[in-house]
Write an enzyme that holds these catalytic residues in place. Sequence first.
Site, PDB file in Angstrom:
ATOM      1  N   GLY A   1       8.302 -10.072  -5.727  1.00 32.02           N
ATOM      2  CA  GLY A   1       8.052  -8.706  -5.289  1.00 32.02           C
ATOM      3  C   GLY A   1       8.908  -8.375  -4.083  1.00 32.02           C
TER       4      GLY A   1
ATOM      5  N   LEU B   1       7.706  -3.507   0.553  1.00 31.77           N
ATOM      6  CA  LEU B   1       7.759  -3.697   2.000  1.00 31.77           C
ATOM      7  C   LEU B   1       7.423  -5.123   2.406  1.00 31.77           C
ATOM      8  CD1 LEU B   1       6.306  -0.402   3.489  1.00 31.77           C
ATOM      9  CD2 LEU B   1       8.646  -1.239   3.585  1.00 31.77           C
ATOM     10  N   ALA B   2       6.337  -5.692   1.854  1.00 31.81           N
ATOM     11  CA  ALA B   2       5.953  -7.051   2.234  1.00 31.81           C
ATOM     12  C   ALA B   2       7.001  -8.059   1.776  1.00 31.81           C
ATOM     13  CB  ALA B   2       4.581  -7.402   1.658  1.00 31.81           C
ATOM     14  N   GLY B   3       7.437  -7.949   0.517  1.00 33.87           N
ATOM     15  CA  GLY B   3       8.377  -8.920  -0.024  1.00 33.87           C
ATOM     16  C   GLY B   3       9.765  -8.817   0.577  1.00 33.87           C
TER      17      GLY B   3
ATOM     18  N   HIS C   1      -8.615   7.726  -3.454  1.00 43.65           N
ATOM     19  CA  HIS C   1      -7.953   8.624  -2.495  1.00 43.65           C
ATOM     20  C   HIS C   1      -8.392  10.062  -2.764  1.00 43.65           C
ATOM     21  CE1 HIS C   1      -4.916  10.565  -0.089  1.00 43.65           C
ATOM     22  NE2 HIS C   1      -4.412   9.404   0.295  1.00 43.65           N
TER      23      HIS C   1
ATOM     24  N   SER D   1      -0.126  13.540   0.182  1.00 46.79           N
ATOM     25  CA  SER D   1      -0.368  12.741   1.381  1.00 46.79           C
ATOM     26  C   SER D   1      -1.617  13.153   2.140  1.00 46.79           C
ATOM     27  CB  SER D   1       0.836  12.845   2.321  1.00 46.79           C
ATOM     28  OG  SER D   1       0.531  12.287   3.577  1.00 46.79           O
TER      29      SER D   1
ATOM     30  N   ARG E   1     -11.108   8.149   3.941  1.00 51.28           N
ATOM     31  CA  ARG E   1     -10.888   8.477   2.536  1.00 51.28           C
ATOM     32  C   ARG E   1     -12.148   8.329   1.683  1.00 51.28           C
ATOM     33  NH1 ARG E   1      -4.939   5.589   1.774  1.00 51.28           N
ATOM     34  NH2 ARG E   1      -3.795   7.175   2.942  1.00 51.28           N
TER      35      ARG E   1
ATOM     36  N   HIS F   1      -6.250   4.701  -5.939  1.00 45.73           N
ATOM     37  CA  HIS F   1      -5.024   4.658  -5.153  1.00 45.73           C
ATOM     38  C   HIS F   1      -4.625   3.242  -4.741  1.00 45.73           C
ATOM     39  CE1 HIS F   1      -1.949   5.791  -2.359  1.00 45.73           C
ATOM     40  NE2 HIS F   1      -2.640   5.461  -1.285  1.00 45.73           N
TER      41      HIS F   1
ATOM     42  N   GLU G   1      -0.572  -5.855  -0.071  1.00 50.42           N
ATOM     43  CA  GLU G   1      -1.708  -5.431  -0.891  1.00 50.42           C
ATOM     44  C   GLU G   1      -2.161  -6.506  -1.863  1.00 50.42           C
ATOM     45  OE1 GLU G   1      -3.078  -1.586  -3.662  1.00 50.42           O
ATOM     46  OE2 GLU G   1      -0.989  -1.775  -3.010  1.00 50.42           O
TER      47      GLU G   1
END
Length: 642
Positions: A40, A43-45, A266, A284, A334, A405, A429
Site C-alpha cells: 500500500g 499516505l501511511a505506506g 459520515h 467535506s 460525525r 466512510h 487505517e
Amino acid sequence: MSLESKIPAGPLAEKWEKHKFNVKLVNPANKRKFNIIVVGTGLAGASAAATLAELGYNVDAFCFQDSPRRAHSIAAQGGINAAKNYQNDGDSVFRLFYDTIKGGDYRSREANVHRLAEVSTEIIDQCVAQGVPFARDYGGLLDNRSFGGAQVSRTFYARGQTGQQLLLGAYSALTKMVNTGKVKMHTRKEMLDVVTIDGAAKGIVTRDLVTGKVESHAGHAVLLCTGGYGNVFFLSTNAMASNGSAAWRAYKKGAKFANPCFTQIHPTCIPVHGDYQSKLTLMSESLRNDGRVWVPKDKKHAKITAAEAVKLPESERDYYLERRYPSFGNLVPRDVASRNAKMVCDEGRGVGVTGLAVFLDFADAIKRDGQKTIEAKYGNLFDMYKQITADNPYEVPMMIYPAVHYTMGGLWVDYNLSTNVPGLYALGEANFSDHGANRLGASALMQGLADGYFVIPYTIGDYIATLPLGQAVDKSNPAFAEAEKAAQARIDKLLNIKGNQTPDDIHKKLGHIMWEYCGMSRNKEGLEKARGMIQELRKEFNKDLKVIGANEELNMTLEKALRLEDFLELGELMVIDAHNRSESCGGHFREESQTEEGEALRQDEEFSYVAAWGYEGEGKDPSLTKEDLVFENVKLTQRSYK
C-alpha cells in the site's frame, strides 16, 4: 492468549520520548542488510517506505494502482489536525489528545492517542518543508479551520484537496528514494497472502493485475498500509477498488482483528440516487463550518426539493443540530450528526425525492461573508457538487445524508504498530489503534502520516535488531511455494464456479444486509438475523458466482470476486463483534442501550476493552481476546456536546 500492548511506563506526556530511547537501534551500516516489504502506498505506506529507505533499509513497495498517486488518500478533502495553537484559541497537545479520546467515545488507548497528538505538530513542519501548499491567512501564516468534535481551530487545509496535496508530498519523497534504488516500486500488484515462517511474517504472495502471474516476495518484515474495509457495505465513500483483503489474509494467518464493527458513518455525503449507483461521494466535513443543517419542522413539507427549500420561511425550518447541541451546533462529531440526520428522516421530515436527505445551507454564510469568500474556501467542493447533482449550492442548499466512510476497526497492533504476528505491522487505517468508536474529522491524514513518518521508523528497529545480521530470507523455503499454490487454487476455484451472478450482484446483497442490520442502528435480533443471511449468501457465492475471462489477463471481475470472498467472511465477523458489544458506543447505536434523550449509552463496566478476534479455522467461531482499556488521565463521562 493474552495481548501485550507494550505501552511504556511513566507519565503520559513522557511515554513516547522514553520509548524512543529504550527501543533497540540498528546500526546505519547494518540497515542496508535488511529488506522491508510495504504493501500500500497511500499516505501511511508512501511515508513509511520513503522514510525507511532514507534510513538505509531496502524497501519493496507494492500497490494495485498504476501509480501511488492514485491511492484513496487523495480523496480526503477537509484537512489535517495538529495542535499548533496558531489561532491562540486554547489548543494544546493535551486538548487534541482529550478531544480524540472523547470523540472516540473512550474506546481507544490513551498512550497511542497522546503520541498521535504529540507528533501532529511535526507532521505540519515536515509537509511544509516538502512544499505542501497549505492555505495561508492574509499575513502569510498557515491558516486553520474548525472541524467537528472540537471548539478550537486546529485543522490545516489546502482548499478541499488536502489529501491529494499531502499525498503528493509523500509521493515526492517516495519517488526520490525510488530514483536512488533504495525503494523498488511494484505497481499493479495485489497482495493475496502473507507468508509466515516459524510464526513470523517473511513475505507476501501477489497477483499481477495485468498478466495474472502469482509470485512471492521475501522480506525481513511486512508493513500493511492498505486502508480500511468500508466497501464491505458496497456503497461507501471509498474508492471502488479499496478493500480489506490484505488485513483479512493477515487475520487468517494468525493476526488478531480488533473492533471490526467500529465503522464510521459520515454525515456529509451526497444521498443515494438509484439502484445502479456504484459508490457514494463525500462532501467535506469542513462545509459544516459555514453550512447550516436543517429540515422542515412540519412533515407536510417533507421531500421538498432544494429549489423549493429556498422559499420555505425561517419559521418553518428546524436547525436541529443547533437546537439540540447549542455549544457545538453544526460542528458536533460525525457520529452525532449522522445519528441525528437519520432520526429526523425516520420521523418523516427528510427532504428530496427519497426523503432520505437533509439540507446543508450556505445562504447565511454567503450573505455574511460574500460569495467570493465562500468560493475561496470551498470552490472546488461546490463545483463537484454541481457536477454531480446539477444544483448550484451558491443558490440552493446542498442535500446530504450519512454514508459509510472510514473504519476504526482493523488489525490489532501494540504500541510499536506490530500485530501479534512477529514481523507483521499495520499502519494507518489498516490498524485499529487511535480512533476508538468514532474518528474525529481531519484525523485520518494525521494518523497515516504519524505512523509512516514518525512512529514506524523508530519502532521497527526494535524487531529488526533481534534478527541475524546478513541473513536473507530464503524464498526456497516451502512456505512460499505452499502460499503460492493455495493462492492459485483459490483463483481456480472462483473461475470454475461458472454460476449466474456477478460479484457486484452478490456484493450489493451483502451491502444491503450490512447497512440494514449492522449500520447506524443495531439490535440483537437484527444482528442474529444478519449473520444467518450472510452465511446463506456465502453459500450462494460458492455455488452461483460468475467470473468471466481467465486469470492470465487483466480481469477486474476476478479481482472483485477475490475481494468479495474476503468481504463476506469479514462481514460475518463484523456482525459477531456488533452482537457481542451490546452497548451503544460512538456511531454504533445499540437500540437496547440509550439514554432517556435517545443518545448513545456506553456500558463502561462491561465493555471498556478492545475486542481482538482470532481465526480458529473454517466453519468455527472466532475466539475473543480482550485488551482492557485503562484510563488514568481522562475521566470516563457520558459524552455531551450540548
